[in-house]
Every structure is written in structure tokens, then in C-alpha cells.
Motif scaffolding. Structure first.
Motif, PDB file in Angstrom:
ATOM      1  N   SER A 288     -11.835  -9.063   7.109  1.00  0.00           N
ATOM      2  CA  SER A 288     -10.390  -8.811   7.186  1.00  0.00           C
ATOM      3  C   SER A 288      -9.997  -7.411   6.735  1.00  0.00           C
ATOM      4  N   GLY A 289     -10.969  -6.627   6.229  1.00  0.00           N
ATOM      5  CA  GLY A 289     -10.629  -5.321   5.662  1.00  0.00           C
ATOM      6  C   GLY A 289      -9.912  -5.447   4.340  1.00  0.00           C
ATOM      7  N   GLY A 290     -10.175  -6.531   3.634  1.00  0.00           N
ATOM      8  CA  GLY A 290      -9.473  -6.800   2.388  1.00  0.00           C
ATOM      9  C   GLY A 290     -10.177  -6.236   1.176  1.00  0.00           C
ATOM     10  N   THR A 291      -9.725  -6.682   0.013  1.00  0.00           N
ATOM     11  CA  THR A 291     -10.289  -6.213  -1.245  1.00  0.00           C
ATOM     12  C   THR A 291     -10.111  -7.289  -2.296  1.00  0.00           C
ATOM     13  N   ALA A 292     -10.785  -7.111  -3.422  1.00  0.00           N
ATOM     14  CA  ALA A 292     -10.675  -8.031  -4.550  1.00  0.00           C
ATOM     15  C   ALA A 292     -10.148  -7.277  -5.757  1.00  0.00           C
ATOM     16  N   VAL A 293      -9.322  -7.959  -6.545  1.00  0.00           N
ATOM     17  CA  VAL A 293      -8.734  -7.366  -7.747  1.00  0.00           C
ATOM     18  C   VAL A 293      -8.958  -8.327  -8.904  1.00  0.00           C
ATOM     19  N   ALA A 294      -9.613  -7.857  -9.953  1.00  0.00           N
ATOM     20  CA  ALA A 294      -9.833  -8.681 -11.143  1.00  0.00           C
ATOM     21  C   ALA A 294      -8.625  -8.579 -12.078  1.00  0.00           C
TER      22      ALA A 294
ATOM     23  N   ALA B 258      -2.463  -8.734  -8.651  1.00  0.00           N
ATOM     24  CA  ALA B 258      -3.215  -7.998  -7.635  1.00  0.00           C
ATOM     25  C   ALA B 258      -2.293  -7.175  -6.737  1.00  0.00           C
ATOM     26  N   ALA B 259      -1.193  -7.787  -6.303  1.00  0.00           N
ATOM     27  CA  ALA B 259      -0.280  -7.082  -5.401  1.00  0.00           C
ATOM     28  C   ALA B 259       0.364  -5.885  -6.088  1.00  0.00           C
ATOM     29  N   ASP B 260       0.731  -6.044  -7.344  1.00  0.00           N
ATOM     30  CA  ASP B 260       1.325  -4.922  -8.071  1.00  0.00           C
ATOM     31  C   ASP B 260       0.339  -3.764  -8.196  1.00  0.00           C
ATOM     32  N   ARG B 261      -0.916  -4.085  -8.473  1.00  0.00           N
ATOM     33  CA  ARG B 261      -1.909  -3.013  -8.625  1.00  0.00           C
ATOM     34  C   ARG B 261      -2.142  -2.305  -7.295  1.00  0.00           C
ATOM     35  N   LEU B 262      -2.195  -3.069  -6.206  1.00  0.00           N
ATOM     36  CA  LEU B 262      -2.408  -2.443  -4.901  1.00  0.00           C
ATOM     37  C   LEU B 262      -1.220  -1.575  -4.495  1.00  0.00           C
ATOM     38  N   TRP B 263      -0.018  -1.984  -4.880  1.00  0.00           N
ATOM     39  CA  TRP B 263       1.156  -1.141  -4.622  1.00  0.00           C
ATOM     40  C   TRP B 263       1.025   0.180  -5.384  1.00  0.00           C
ATOM     41  N   ARG B 264       0.643   0.096  -6.646  1.00  0.00           N
ATOM     42  CA  ARG B 264       0.482   1.316  -7.448  1.00  0.00           C
ATOM     43  C   ARG B 264      -0.599   2.217  -6.862  1.00  0.00           C
ATOM     44  N   ASP B 265      -1.609   1.605  -6.246  1.00  0.00           N
ATOM     45  CA  ASP B 265      -2.704   2.380  -5.645  1.00  0.00           C
ATOM     46  C   ASP B 265      -2.368   2.898  -4.248  1.00  0.00           C
ATOM     47  N   GLY B 266      -1.156   2.628  -3.787  1.00  0.00           N
ATOM     48  CA  GLY B 266      -0.717   3.126  -2.498  1.00  0.00           C
ATOM     49  C   GLY B 266      -1.239   2.360  -1.302  1.00  0.00           C
ATOM     50  N   GLU B 267      -1.618   1.095  -1.510  1.00  0.00           N
ATOM     51  CA  GLU B 267      -2.222   0.320  -0.418  1.00  0.00           C
ATOM     52  C   GLU B 267      -1.223  -0.556   0.331  1.00  0.00           C
ATOM     53  N   PHE B 268       0.020  -0.612  -0.112  1.00  0.00           N
ATOM     54  CA  PHE B 268       1.080  -1.307   0.616  1.00  0.00           C
ATOM     55  C   PHE B 268       2.173  -0.305   0.952  1.00  0.00           C
TER      56      PHE B 268
END
Length: 406
Positions: A338-344, A374-384
Motif C-alpha cells: 500500500s506504500g504505507g508506514t508504521a509508527v511506534a 501516528a496520524a499526528d506524527r505523520l502530519w508533523r513529518d509532512g506526509e499528509f
């Protein structure tokens, strides 16, 4: 029915009706007939990389638009999607599970300007998304003449299995860790389930395998120390979350974030989205995000490993529903396909996210808050991006974990 042809070969299915071809290994692609064990692919196990075998359907000739219209006209929860479930509707053991809504999360409760939608699985009959799994898995066990279903669980799965077994008139045995919380033990026993306490968490698998072999029980969960998956028929039940998400949104969201331990629900969602894409019901599939307690999938992704490594665990963690120390090949495949990722997620992050959800009116079990972290971290990382629709799965109600309440 298991035709010998490829599922994408038009000659394989002239009826236009979805057909169960059999099971297919998520790693090597080997095919086989439906089995009632949870050991996974024998070839991959022999190579030291245990991998799940999941259902594969022939969708050749099926009119996706017509099927979607048929589904939308029904109001039967997850069994509205009966054409792609492993038991005929008239044999279904059901409490009208499924049909849960997407609930917008207030902007102030999450970081970022994207649209956050909660798939609220707390509204199922026993209060968790496990009801989808056990409706399907218990239905299959009953259809195949088993008198007892058995599983390893110290939480929501045990409660759900006991409820659906009671409805089907089957006995239920739940092999638990010694410290199973009283609320879950009490609910299992309320439904007539029998609790067997193992000496420790790891001994559950051996106890379940050995007793089931002697007693002839239908085993519904993972039985391996290196985790593989639970019963394929139950994972089919989880696909219906994807169908419902698309039915409500009109297409796939940009991302779906799921609390993941072994990843049965994660894999089921991905199967569902892939089927919808094959049927032409959606234009694309979403990016799948695994919110994990320990960085097993994260490590495997970073190091390009075939088998997620076992991690050390916090014995005092309350995130028991995502507390498995090792991810599965099945979940890793979902991330890669899916082109996804994992966040601990840390315990502190989970507690803070639980508080934010509660302040927005959503009382969630601690593990259910992991997608928000996970979603908050990905937002901070510019992935959304601001235009993205992100669906987060809320798997269980806070009342299932009274020890975490103020």
C-alpha cells in the motif's frame, strides 16, 4: 469451489458471481484449499519466515457497480456484503455487527488541517471490532460441525468469541494469560465461555495447540510463538470495514490508520480495499498506516527485513490490545503493497491521545488512541496534505479498561 484457473483469467469464472478460489500465501503466493488451522504457509514456515494464507476470490465477470448498489440497498450490518464473506447468509451467526459510522473528529483534537474521520467500532454488539471477526469465524466453525471454538486472548477477542459461540450454541474456551483483567474474564464467563489460564503469555500458544488437537476444538486465533495470523475466515469479516468506509465516502480515503498487533484487522481492511479496486468500485487504494506499541514493523521497514523482529516490552503497559512484541509478515506486506508506514507509540503518547479523544466526546481504550498518535506524527513529518481524508480506526471502548480510567 476452487477452480484451477488464475483468478484474473476470464475463463475461470463465467457466472459473474464472486467465488472463493481458496487460500493464498501473502509472502510466496502459494495456493491451497481452505484449511481450519492457523499455522500459515508450510513452505514459508519451513524457510523460517512464517506467513499467513488468506482467502482469495475470483471476481472475474462480477459487475462491481451492480454489486455496490445491491450492498447499499441492504441494512444488515456486515452481512450486507454476503457475496464476499465465507459463509452463506442463512448460516450466519450474527448480532447485526458492522454498519458503524465514520465520525468527524473535531479539528482541535488532532494536529493538522486534514480531515480526520473515526471509524467507530465501539458500536458493535460487544463493544469492539472483534465482533466482525467472530461473527464470520464462528459462523464457519458452526457450519463445519464443530462443537467448541477455542482461542488465545486476554481481552476483547475472548469476550466477542464467547458471545458469538453462545449465540451459535457452541462451547467456547479462552486460553488467557495469568493476569487477565477481571472485566474481560467476567464478560467471557457471563457468555458461558470457559477460561483456561496459561502459566505465562508465551505458553498460551502451546496450551491452545495441544488441547485443541486432543479435544477437536476449532482454533480461531494465532497458535505460533512467531506470530502468523488468526483464522482466515475471521479476517474476511474485517474486510467489511473497508466496504463501509467506501460506501460512506464514495471512494477510498487517502490513508487509513489502524492499531496493529498481529494485524488481522489491518490485513482484512487491505484485502477489502484491494477487492473494491479490482471490482472498479474505487479508483485507487489508500495508504495503510500501522500504529504499533513496539517498533517491530517500523524496524523491519527501515532495515528491509523479511520477518519483523521481536521487541522488548513494557510489562506495565496498558496498551494490551497492541501489546504483541513482534509484528507479522502479513502486516509488513500490507505496508509494502500500500506504500504505507508504521509508527511506534509510547505509553505517554497514548495516554495524551486518549485524553484528547475523551475531550472530543470519544471514550476509547488506550490502544485505540494509537492511530491519533501516528496520524499526528505523520502530519508533523509532512506526509499528509490539508486535502487528505484520514480514517482512524477506534477499535474498542474505554469502559473495557477500567484500570486506565481516572
Amino acid at each position: 469451489m476452487i477452480p484451477g484457473s488464475d483468478p484474473h483469467d476470464a475463463a475461470g469464472n463465467s457466472s459473474g458471481t464472486p467465488l472463493l478460489l481458496g487460500l493464498r500465501c501473502v509472502r510466496c503466493g502459494a495456493r491451497g484449499e481452505p484449511r481450519e488451522d492457523t499455522e500459515g504457509c508450510p513452505d514459508c514456515r519451513a524457510e523460517g519466515v512464517p506467513a499467513a494464507m488468506l482467502a482469495e476470490h475470483d471476481l472475474t465477470g462480477t459487475d462491481g457497480a451492480q454489486l455496490a448498489r445491491r450492498w447499499a440497498a441492504r441494512r444488515e450490518g456486515m452481512w450486507s456484503y454476503r457475496e464476499l464473506l465465507p459463509v452463506a447468509r442463512e448460516r450466519a451467526v450474527t448480532l447485526r455487527e458492522g454498519g458503524t459510522p465514520l465520525v468527524p473528529l473535531a479539528a482541535g483534537a488532532h494536529e493538522g488541517s486534514h480531515r480526520m474521520l473515526l471509524k467507530d467500532e465501539r458500536r458493535n454488539p460487544t463493544g469492539s471490532f472483534k465482533d466482525r471477526f467472530y461473527s464470520a469465524a464462528v459462523s464457519r466453525a458452526a457450519q463445519h460441525g464443530y462443537g467448541t471454538v477455542a482461542l488465545a486472548s486476554s481481552g476483547n477477542a475472548g469476550v466477542s468469541a464467547a458471545a458469538y459461540a453462545a449465540l451459535a450454541g457452541l462451547d467456547c474456551v479462552v486460553v488467557t494469560a495469568p493476569g487477565i483483567p477481571d472485566v474481560w474474564r467476567g464478560l467471557i464467563e457471563l457468555h458461558g465461555g470457559r477460561v483456561l489460564r496459561a502459566a505465562d503469555v508465551d505458553q498460551r500458544w502451546e496450551l491452545l495447540r495441544d488441547r485443541a488437537a486432543v479435544e477437536g476444538w476449532a482454533v480461531l486465533t494465532n497458535t505460533s510463538t512467531i506470530p502468523v495470523a488468526s483464522h482466515w475466515a475471521g479476517i474476511e469479516g474485517y474486510k467489511t470495514m473497508a466496504y463501509e468506509i467506501v460506501e460512506e465516502l464514495g471512494d477510498s480515503p487517502e490513508a487509513v490508520v489502524v492499531p496493529v498487533s498481529r494485524g488481522d484487522g489491518f490485513a482484512g481492511l487491505w484485502l477489502g480495499f484491494r477487492e473494491l479496486h479490482t471490482l472498479g468500485i474505487v479508483r485507487r487504494t489508500p495508504r495503510m498506516i500501522a500504529a504499533e506499541r513496539y517498533p517491530s514493523l517500523s524496524t523491519a521497514s527501515r532495515l528491509d527485513l523479511e520477518l519483523p523482529p521481536e521487541q522488548s516490552v513494557d510489562p506495565d503497559s496498558f496498551a494490551s490490545s497492541i501489546g504483541n512484541p513482534q509484528g507479522t509478515v502479513m502486516s509488513l506486506r500490507v505496508l509494502r503493497e500500500s506504500g504505507g508506514t508504521a509508527v511506534a507509540c509510547s505509553e505517554a503518547e497514548l495516554r495524551a491521545a486518549t485524553d484528547r479523544l475523551a475531550a472530543a466526546g470519544v471514550a476509547a481504550e488506550l490502544s485505540s488512541a494509537a492511530p491519533l498518535v501516528a496520524a499526528d506524527r505523520l502530519w508533523r513529518d509532512g506526509e499528509f496534505s490539508p486535502e487528505d481524508r484520514v480514517v482512524s480506526l477506534i477499535t474498542s471502548h474505554a469502559s473495557h479498561q477500567p484500570a486506565t480510567l481516572p
